[in-house]
Motif scaffolding. Sequence first.
Motif, short mmCIF file in Angstrom:
data_model
loop_
_atom_site.label_atom_id
_atom_site.label_comp_id
_atom_site.label_asym_id
_atom_site.label_seq_id
_atom_site.Cartn_x
_atom_site.Cartn_y
_atom_site.Cartn_z
N GLY A 115 -4.17 -12.52 -4.57
CA GLY A 115 -3.63 -11.60 -5.33
C GLY A 115 -3.54 -10.01 -4.60
O GLY A 115 -2.49 -9.58 -4.68
N TYR A 116 -4.71 -9.90 -4.09
CA TYR A 116 -4.93 -8.68 -3.46
C TYR A 116 -4.04 -8.50 -2.26
O TYR A 116 -3.20 -7.58 -1.93
CB TYR A 116 -6.26 -8.12 -3.05
CG TYR A 116 -6.65 -6.77 -2.90
CD1 TYR A 116 -6.93 -6.03 -3.86
CD2 TYR A 116 -6.61 -6.23 -1.50
CE1 TYR A 116 -7.31 -4.91 -3.89
CE2 TYR A 116 -7.04 -4.89 -1.48
CZ TYR A 116 -6.98 -4.11 -2.78
OH TYR A 116 -7.54 -2.85 -2.73
N MET A 117 -3.95 -9.63 -1.28
CA MET A 117 -3.02 -9.77 -0.23
C MET A 117 -1.53 -9.51 -0.77
O MET A 117 -0.66 -8.84 0.01
CB MET A 117 -3.10 -11.01 0.44
CG MET A 117 -4.64 -11.04 1.38
SD MET A 117 -4.69 -12.34 2.40
CE MET A 117 -4.76 -13.59 1.07
N ARG A 118 -1.12 -10.20 -1.66
CA ARG A 118 0.40 -9.93 -2.25
C ARG A 118 0.51 -8.73 -2.74
O ARG A 118 1.83 -8.17 -2.43
CB ARG A 118 0.62 -11.08 -3.52
CG ARG A 118 0.71 -12.41 -3.06
CD ARG A 118 1.39 -13.28 -4.09
NE ARG A 118 0.34 -13.29 -5.57
CZ ARG A 118 -0.68 -14.05 -5.39
NH1 ARG A 118 -1.06 -14.72 -4.44
NH2 ARG A 118 -1.27 -14.07 -6.55
N ARG A 119 -0.46 -7.94 -3.32
CA ARG A 119 -0.19 -6.71 -3.84
C ARG A 119 0.14 -5.85 -2.60
O ARG A 119 0.83 -4.60 -2.88
CB ARG A 119 -1.55 -6.35 -4.74
CG ARG A 119 -1.47 -4.77 -4.93
CD ARG A 119 -2.95 -4.30 -5.71
NE ARG A 119 -3.36 -2.99 -5.51
CZ ARG A 119 -4.69 -2.73 -5.75
NH1 ARG A 119 -5.35 -3.50 -6.20
NH2 ARG A 119 -4.71 -1.49 -5.52
N TYR A 120 -0.20 -5.98 -1.63
CA TYR A 120 -0.24 -5.31 -0.40
C TYR A 120 1.14 -5.65 0.59
O TYR A 120 1.74 -4.99 1.65
CB TYR A 120 -1.14 -4.94 0.41
CG TYR A 120 -2.18 -3.64 -0.10
CD1 TYR A 120 -1.98 -2.44 0.34
CD2 TYR A 120 -3.17 -4.08 -1.11
CE1 TYR A 120 -2.63 -1.28 -0.34
CE2 TYR A 120 -3.86 -2.95 -1.53
CZ TYR A 120 -3.63 -1.63 -1.11
OH TYR A 120 -4.34 -0.74 -1.97
N GLY A 121 1.64 -6.84 0.20
CA GLY A 121 2.92 -7.49 0.94
C GLY A 121 2.41 -7.85 2.24
O GLY A 121 3.27 -7.72 3.26
N LEU A 122 1.30 -8.55 2.36
CA LEU A 122 0.86 -9.01 4.01
C LEU A 122 1.91 -10.09 4.30
O LEU A 122 2.22 -10.74 3.30
CB LEU A 122 -0.41 -9.50 3.64
CG LEU A 122 -1.53 -8.36 4.13
CD1 LEU A 122 -1.61 -7.29 3.26
CD2 LEU A 122 -2.97 -9.21 4.23
N SER A 123 2.14 -10.19 5.47
CA SER A 123 2.87 -11.26 5.99
C SER A 123 2.13 -12.64 5.89
O SER A 123 0.86 -12.52 5.79
CB SER A 123 3.33 -10.94 7.76
OG SER A 123 2.14 -11.11 8.35
#
Length: 116
Positions: free
Chosen positions: A47-55
């Motif tokens: 969820g945290y990675m999605r929040r920042y839009g990581l590839s």
Amino acid sequence: MSFELPDIPGTTLFGPQMARKGYALNKMCFSFNDKANRDAFVADEEGYMRRYGLSEEQAAAIRARNVLQLIAAGGNAYYLAKFAGIFGLDMQDIGAQQTGMSKEAFQAKLAAAAHS
């Protein structure tokens, strides 16, 4: 203005192109200056990675706990140091990743070098 980095085999250089590539990753790493954000990441990495839009490349490197893959994905070494702490990695873990050795083999190599 053109900015050309030298080609150094085996080295990922951090310049303008890598800064653009790693913007989301590095912004997320910067957020770890706040303990609440580190705790939120540990509680829900995906969820945290999605929040920042990581590839997907960046997210896969985080899942693998692979600092070298994070650098290749645009991560700035100074920001990535925060990941090492969150992941429980020490400098010997990172050295082992850099040499393609297990941590135990890397430690043995360090010990042998200390005695020579």
